[in-house]
Motif scaffolding. Structure first.
Motif, mmCIF file in Angstrom:
data_model
loop_
_atom_site.group_PDB
_atom_site.id
_atom_site.type_symbol
_atom_site.label_atom_id
_atom_site.label_comp_id
_atom_site.label_asym_id
_atom_site.label_seq_id
_atom_site.Cartn_x
_atom_site.Cartn_y
_atom_site.Cartn_z
ATOM 1 N N ARG A 60 6.769 -1.075 6.830
ATOM 2 C CA ARG A 60 6.085 -0.941 5.539
ATOM 3 C C ARG A 60 6.914 -0.159 4.536
ATOM 4 O O ARG A 60 7.069 -0.563 3.394
ATOM 5 C CB ARG A 60 4.722 -0.269 5.722
ATOM 6 C CG ARG A 60 3.978 -0.082 4.398
ATOM 7 C CD ARG A 60 2.731 0.729 4.550
ATOM 8 N NE ARG A 60 3.082 2.091 4.898
ATOM 9 C CZ ARG A 60 2.216 3.056 5.135
ATOM 10 N NH1 ARG A 60 0.926 2.806 5.077
ATOM 11 N NH2 ARG A 60 2.601 4.264 5.447
ATOM 12 N N SER A 61 7.423 0.999 4.973
ATOM 13 C CA SER A 61 8.100 1.878 4.025
ATOM 14 C C SER A 61 9.457 2.374 4.490
ATOM 15 O O SER A 61 10.097 3.145 3.784
ATOM 16 C CB SER A 61 7.203 3.083 3.718
ATOM 17 O OG SER A 61 6.927 3.779 4.918
ATOM 18 N N ARG A 70 9.256 -6.746 -1.371
ATOM 19 C CA ARG A 70 8.523 -7.593 -2.325
ATOM 20 C C ARG A 70 8.934 -7.300 -3.761
ATOM 21 O O ARG A 70 9.158 -8.219 -4.540
ATOM 22 C CB ARG A 70 7.011 -7.382 -2.198
ATOM 23 C CG ARG A 70 6.427 -7.886 -0.923
ATOM 24 C CD ARG A 70 4.933 -7.807 -0.910
ATOM 25 N NE ARG A 70 4.417 -6.540 -1.407
ATOM 26 C CZ ARG A 70 3.146 -6.208 -1.418
ATOM 27 N NH1 ARG A 70 2.235 -7.042 -0.968
ATOM 28 N NH2 ARG A 70 2.752 -5.045 -1.879
ATOM 29 N N GLU A 100 6.877 -2.651 1.453
ATOM 30 C CA GLU A 100 6.025 -2.270 0.321
ATOM 31 C C GLU A 100 6.551 -1.125 -0.528
ATOM 32 O O GLU A 100 6.012 -0.870 -1.595
ATOM 33 C CB GLU A 100 4.639 -1.876 0.831
ATOM 34 C CG GLU A 100 3.882 -2.997 1.489
ATOM 35 C CD GLU A 100 2.508 -2.552 1.902
ATOM 36 O OE1 GLU A 100 1.656 -2.341 1.021
ATOM 37 O OE2 GLU A 100 2.280 -2.400 3.112
ATOM 38 N N GLY A 113 10.853 -1.578 -2.325
ATOM 39 C CA GLY A 113 10.342 -2.451 -1.273
ATOM 40 C C GLY A 113 10.812 -3.885 -1.412
ATOM 41 O O GLY A 113 11.228 -4.338 -2.477
ATOM 42 N N ARG A 138 1.093 1.242 -3.171
ATOM 43 C CA ARG A 138 2.426 0.752 -2.789
ATOM 44 C C ARG A 138 2.722 -0.547 -3.530
ATOM 45 O O ARG A 138 1.852 -1.180 -4.074
ATOM 46 C CB ARG A 138 2.502 0.538 -1.286
ATOM 47 C CG ARG A 138 2.437 1.850 -0.524
ATOM 48 C CD ARG A 138 2.707 1.650 0.951
ATOM 49 N NE ARG A 138 2.502 2.885 1.679
ATOM 50 C CZ ARG A 138 3.433 3.798 1.885
ATOM 51 N NH1 ARG A 138 4.653 3.622 1.432
ATOM 52 N NH2 ARG A 138 3.151 4.902 2.555
ATOM 53 N N GLY A 139 3.993 -0.936 -3.519
ATOM 54 C CA GLY A 139 4.397 -2.192 -4.138
ATOM 55 C C GLY A 139 4.926 -2.045 -5.547
ATOM 56 O O GLY A 139 5.295 -3.036 -6.169
ATOM 57 N N VAL A 155 -0.973 -8.271 4.412
ATOM 58 C CA VAL A 155 -0.150 -7.805 3.291
ATOM 59 C C VAL A 155 0.915 -8.828 2.922
ATOM 60 O O VAL A 155 1.232 -9.004 1.756
ATOM 61 C CB VAL A 155 0.503 -6.440 3.623
ATOM 62 C CG1 VAL A 155 1.382 -5.957 2.484
ATOM 63 C CG2 VAL A 155 -0.566 -5.407 3.945
#
Length: 135
Positions: free
Chosen positions: A83-84, A126, A110, A124, A119-120, A41
């Motif tokens: 991740r979250s 990114r 994400e 997040g 996601r994304g 990822v």
């Protein structure tokens, strides 16, 4: 951009505040996602890769405590990324039990899933345009 209070650890911080602290040398960024997540990822350059749980099976990492102690110098904060923003809460609580000043990074790498379960697109690391790379 102030930390939010939290039960069991120092608090929750925005991705931007976490990055500001890291750049200023005030905190160490520890990415607690699995090795597979970071590989497939993306990852934050310079972050300490230290899985809270390992793939497959999401088994607790038996080396987490030792790795965290080795990664965070005395007197520095640690900001934890997943991740979250869920596993990093558990990791922040454990880091606090180990005597560290630990913060969870809100939204994770994400962010939350959107209406299509992707996601994304909703928060997040990114999405905020902070440094990251992909292999």
């Amino acid at each position: 951009m102030q930390p939010r209070s939290a039960a069991g650890y120092a608090g929750d911080v925005s991705p931007h505040l976490a990055w500001d602290w890291v750049q200023a040398g005030e905190a160490v960024l520890v990415d607690v996602r699995t090795d597979a997540e970071r590989e497939w990822v993306g990852f934050v350059p310079g972050a300490v890769p230290l899985a809270w749980k390992q793939w497959p099976g999401m088994v607790m990492n038996p080396g987490f405590d030792e790795g965290l102690r080795a990664a965070v110098p005395a007197g520095q904060k640690v900001v934890l990324l997943c991740r979250s923003g869920v596993r990093s809460i558990a990791a922040a609580k454990r880091a606090t039990e180990l005597g560290l000043v630990a913060y969870n990074i809100l939204e994770g790498f994400e962010g939350d899933p959107d209406a299509d379960a992707h996601r994304g697109r909703r928060g997040g690391w990114r999405l905020h345009g902070l440094p990251w790379r992909q292999n």
